[in-house]
Design a protein around this motif. Sequence first.
Motif, mmCIF file in Angstrom:
data_model
loop_
_atom_site.group_PDB
_atom_site.id
_atom_site.type_symbol
_atom_site.label_atom_id
_atom_site.label_comp_id
_atom_site.label_asym_id
_atom_site.label_seq_id
_atom_site.Cartn_x
_atom_site.Cartn_y
_atom_site.Cartn_z
ATOM 1 N N UNK A 126 -2.149 9.496 6.680
ATOM 2 C CA UNK A 126 -3.470 8.880 6.681
ATOM 3 C C UNK A 126 -3.349 7.384 6.903
ATOM 4 N N UNK A 127 -4.498 6.704 6.826
ATOM 5 C CA UNK A 127 -4.497 5.268 7.088
ATOM 6 C C UNK A 127 -4.180 4.420 5.889
ATOM 7 N N UNK A 128 -4.045 5.021 4.704
ATOM 8 C CA UNK A 128 -3.780 4.210 3.525
ATOM 9 C C UNK A 128 -3.406 5.060 2.336
ATOM 10 N N UNK A 129 -2.944 4.392 1.293
ATOM 11 C CA UNK A 129 -2.561 5.057 0.051
ATOM 12 C C UNK A 129 -3.554 4.682 -1.037
ATOM 13 N N UNK A 130 -4.029 5.669 -1.756
ATOM 14 C CA UNK A 130 -5.125 5.455 -2.689
ATOM 15 C C UNK A 130 -4.718 4.610 -3.885
ATOM 16 N N UNK A 186 5.396 -2.153 -1.370
ATOM 17 C CA UNK A 186 4.282 -2.997 -0.924
ATOM 18 C C UNK A 186 2.960 -2.504 -1.501
ATOM 19 N N UNK A 187 2.829 -1.196 -1.639
ATOM 20 C CA UNK A 187 1.628 -0.621 -2.249
ATOM 21 C C UNK A 187 1.473 -1.121 -3.683
ATOM 22 N N UNK A 188 2.561 -1.093 -4.452
ATOM 23 C CA UNK A 188 2.508 -1.584 -5.831
ATOM 24 C C UNK A 188 2.204 -3.075 -5.868
ATOM 25 N N UNK A 189 2.751 -3.811 -4.888
ATOM 26 C CA UNK A 189 2.483 -5.244 -4.834
ATOM 27 C C UNK A 189 1.022 -5.548 -4.558
ATOM 28 N N UNK A 190 0.412 -4.787 -3.639
ATOM 29 C CA UNK A 190 -1.010 -4.986 -3.321
ATOM 30 C C UNK A 190 -1.876 -4.680 -4.530
ATOM 31 N N UNK A 191 -1.578 -3.560 -5.210
ATOM 32 C CA UNK A 191 -2.379 -3.182 -6.367
ATOM 33 C C UNK A 191 -2.201 -4.185 -7.502
ATOM 34 N N UNK A 192 -0.981 -4.662 -7.704
ATOM 35 C CA UNK A 192 -0.752 -5.667 -8.750
ATOM 36 C C UNK A 192 -1.498 -6.967 -8.432
#
Length: 419
Positions: A265-269, A382-388
């Motif tokens: 998909x285009x992203x991770x929730x 990077x996903x964890x970094x964006x959410x943080x």
Amino acid sequence: MSVFELSRYFYDFFIEKGYSQLLASRLNLSINLVIVLILAYVLFRLMRYIAETLVANFAAQSKTNFDDFLVKNKTFLHLSNLLTINFISLLIPDLFYDFSNFEIIAEKLVSVLTVVFVIWLLRSILLTLKDFLRTIPAFKDKPVDSYIQVVMIVLWLFALIFIFGIVTGQSVLKLLTGLGALSAVLLLVFKDTILGFVASIQVTVNDTVRIGDWITMEKYNADGDVFEINLASVKVRNFDNTITTIPTYYLISDSFKNWRGMAQSGGRRMKRSVLIKSQSIKFITNQEIEKYKSVQLIANYVTERSNEIETFNSNNNADKSVLVNGRNMTNFGLFRRYIDAYLRKHPGVNQEMMIMCRHLAPTPNGVPLEIYAFSADKTWAKYEGIMADIFDHVFASVPYFDLEVFEYPTGTDFSNFPK
């Protein structure tokens, strides 16, 4: 001079020297066996040299990689074994001319070795085929190992039948017919193999799991990438570099989570909430509205919303001497609007997928404010970094709206109580 005449050379020699026929025959057999074994060894070394040097060099220079896999899986070495044993089998009648009983035993032994060497040769070819198919994009994520293992089981089953027939002298056809009576026993013995084979087919046909998929199966503490699917098990390399082995059949009998859809998909929730202390939620006064107009992300919204509310209250003669009368903005609603606007401007959030900031049902620990969005980068780190980064901003923004995040009191909180 024929092979038979050569095999009788030492026999005639010893007869001429006055040895008895029995002793001459035994000495002739011993010498011939040594010579044949030496010739067989020389032939084997020659074939091995050709396989390891000439064939390997040719495979390295060729454009296709199929022959490279043949060399890797020692196909030519197994072929040299087969040629060597066939060379010996051709000489057995002449070697054991005077010893018919030993000839029968030698022929059976050579026949058994021939069957084993044929199976090894076929196995190396199948392994080569497996390695070659893995280089083809269409087969990279398919459980080729399962089908190779099924073929190998069938080959070994027939090999054992042939070997048993060779040793006992029974007809192979009769042995195959007799297997019908043992079908129930065979089904019991190969129950797991049959279940694994059926599961492998269903996994492939239904496209349930592919090699490279990230799966989560809590029952087996599996959380990582699938790197092997074979007849008996599926191997998962977890993110802590441990390896979990799951029976293949359980992929169709138990539930598990496959993250392939997320990867494609285009992203991770991102789905996480912040608990807001309910006592800190309040109406906003006119003086406070002017303060929030300086917040750029919601400045236009505050202006439009305050004008709309003022018009409504005026039309309905709302007594604003009491703040609860009429319509009002709340700091919590304004904060929710601010976070929603912040998410729609954040470069790490996929703007083409759902973005939502919502209230959840109140709890004894406060009112959850949930962020529901998708990161543009699906890589775990990077996903964890964006959410943080998003929640760092959320926690830091809460006091600007006169709100409080719920948390249990600590020792410092109790020490600050007035005495």
